[in-house]
Design a protein around this motif. Structure first.
Motif, PDB file in Angstrom:
ATOM      1  N   ILE A 150       0.864  -1.173   0.000  1.00  0.00           N
ATOM      2  CA  ILE A 150       0.000   0.000   0.000  1.00  0.00           C
ATOM      3  C   ILE A 150       0.901   1.223   0.000  1.00  0.00           C
ATOM      4  N   HIS A 151       0.651   2.108  -0.937  1.00  0.00           N
ATOM      5  CA  HIS A 151       1.450   3.326  -1.085  1.00  0.00           C
ATOM      6  C   HIS A 151       1.326   4.167   0.177  1.00  0.00           C
ATOM      7  N   THR A 152       2.461   4.386   0.829  1.00  0.00           N
ATOM      8  CA  THR A 152       2.470   5.180   2.065  1.00  0.00           C
ATOM      9  C   THR A 152       3.213   6.492   1.911  1.00  0.00           C
ATOM     10  N   LEU A 164      10.771   4.772  -1.036  1.00  0.00           N
ATOM     11  CA  LEU A 164      10.642   3.727  -2.060  1.00  0.00           C
ATOM     12  C   LEU A 164       9.404   3.974  -2.910  1.00  0.00           C
ATOM     13  N   ASP A 165       8.284   4.272  -2.288  1.00  0.00           N
ATOM     14  CA  ASP A 165       7.060   4.571  -3.048  1.00  0.00           C
ATOM     15  C   ASP A 165       7.282   5.738  -4.003  1.00  0.00           C
ATOM     16  N   GLN A 166       7.900   6.790  -3.505  1.00  0.00           N
ATOM     17  CA  GLN A 166       8.159   7.969  -4.345  1.00  0.00           C
ATOM     18  C   GLN A 166       9.048   7.608  -5.529  1.00  0.00           C
ATOM     19  N   LEU A 175       0.468 -10.267  -8.139  1.00  0.00           N
ATOM     20  CA  LEU A 175      -0.664  -9.563  -8.741  1.00  0.00           C
ATOM     21  C   LEU A 175      -1.598  -8.968  -7.689  1.00  0.00           C
ATOM     22  N   VAL A 176      -1.804  -9.666  -6.582  1.00  0.00           N
ATOM     23  CA  VAL A 176      -2.606  -9.083  -5.503  1.00  0.00           C
ATOM     24  C   VAL A 176      -1.878  -7.862  -4.941  1.00  0.00           C
ATOM     25  N   SER A 177      -0.573  -7.969  -4.793  1.00  0.00           N
ATOM     26  CA  SER A 177       0.219  -6.819  -4.341  1.00  0.00           C
ATOM     27  C   SER A 177       0.065  -5.636  -5.299  1.00  0.00           C
ATOM     28  N   ASN A 190      -4.869   1.552  -3.958  1.00  0.00           N
ATOM     29  CA  ASN A 190      -4.514   2.560  -2.982  1.00  0.00           C
ATOM     30  C   ASN A 190      -4.167   3.871  -3.666  1.00  0.00           C
ATOM     31  N   ALA A 191      -3.501   3.784  -4.819  1.00  0.00           N
ATOM     32  CA  ALA A 191      -3.178   5.000  -5.579  1.00  0.00           C
ATOM     33  C   ALA A 191      -4.456   5.692  -6.040  1.00  0.00           C
TER      34      ALA A 191
END
Length: 186
Positions: A88-90, A94-96, A142-144, A151-152
């Motif tokens: 989930i994008h937090t 790393l997400d950025q 794929l679920v990930s 979430n995005a």
């Protein structure tokens, strides 16, 4: 690994932010220097060209993915559950980096596409021993991906499904039960 200079990190943070928020056309060297609070000379000291800046961002993303894998391997809840929970994008660094490199890939950058593939392979290799077969591994991935994408949507302008901690926990149990050979023994 020695810690990179703070100015270099600030430049990469700024570049990722501009790419994510405004796109590749806005992510000029001048805009990046301004956003990072460094002089253009300071930026050029660390990154002599926009291509070098892009390469630096991709290297950072891959290094952060390696760190992420080490964290999920040590997670008390188990690597698959930790991988799912962190899908989930937090807004993490790393997400950025992933979002910024994805923006480069969307605009046709072959090196960005390859960097994203390498990160995917890193996660595959870390999770493969925990899945009963390749199909189960792809289910986990794929679920990930779906969690990350939805979430995005939730944080963007398009409403996505609202999953709370209980929903995520139930999803993790479902994925673990259908992917790991010893799930029934737990």
């Amino acid at each position: 690994m020695s810690r990179p200079p703070r100015a270099r990190e600030s430049v990469l943070d700024a570049f990722a932010r501009i790419l994510s928020d405004d796109g590749e056309r806005a992510a000029t060297m001048d805009a990046t220097a301004r956003e990072a609070g460094v002089s253009k000379g300071g930026l050029l000291y660390h990154f002599g060209s926009k291509e070098a800046l892009e390469a630096g961002l991709m290297e950072r993303m891959e290094a952060l993915a390696v760190d992420d894998i080490e964290e999920i391997k040590r997670a008390p809840e188990g690597p698959v559950a930790a991988f799912m929970r962190t899908s989930i994008h937090t807004g993490s660094v790393l997400d950025q980096a992933i979002v910024a490199v994805s923006r480069l890939a969307q605009n046709g950058s072959a090196p960005a596409v390859e960097a994203l593939r390498r990160v995917r392979v890193l996660w595959e290799e870390a999770l493969r021993p925990l899945a009963k077969d390749e199909t189960a591994l792809q289910l986990i991935l794929l679920v990930s991906d779906g969690l990350y994408f939805n979430n995005a949507l939730t944080v963007g302008s398009v409403p996505g499904p609202q999953l709370d901690a209980d929903d995520i926990a139930a999803l993790i149990r479902l994925v673990e039960a259908s992917t790991t050979p010893d799930a029934a023994a737990r």
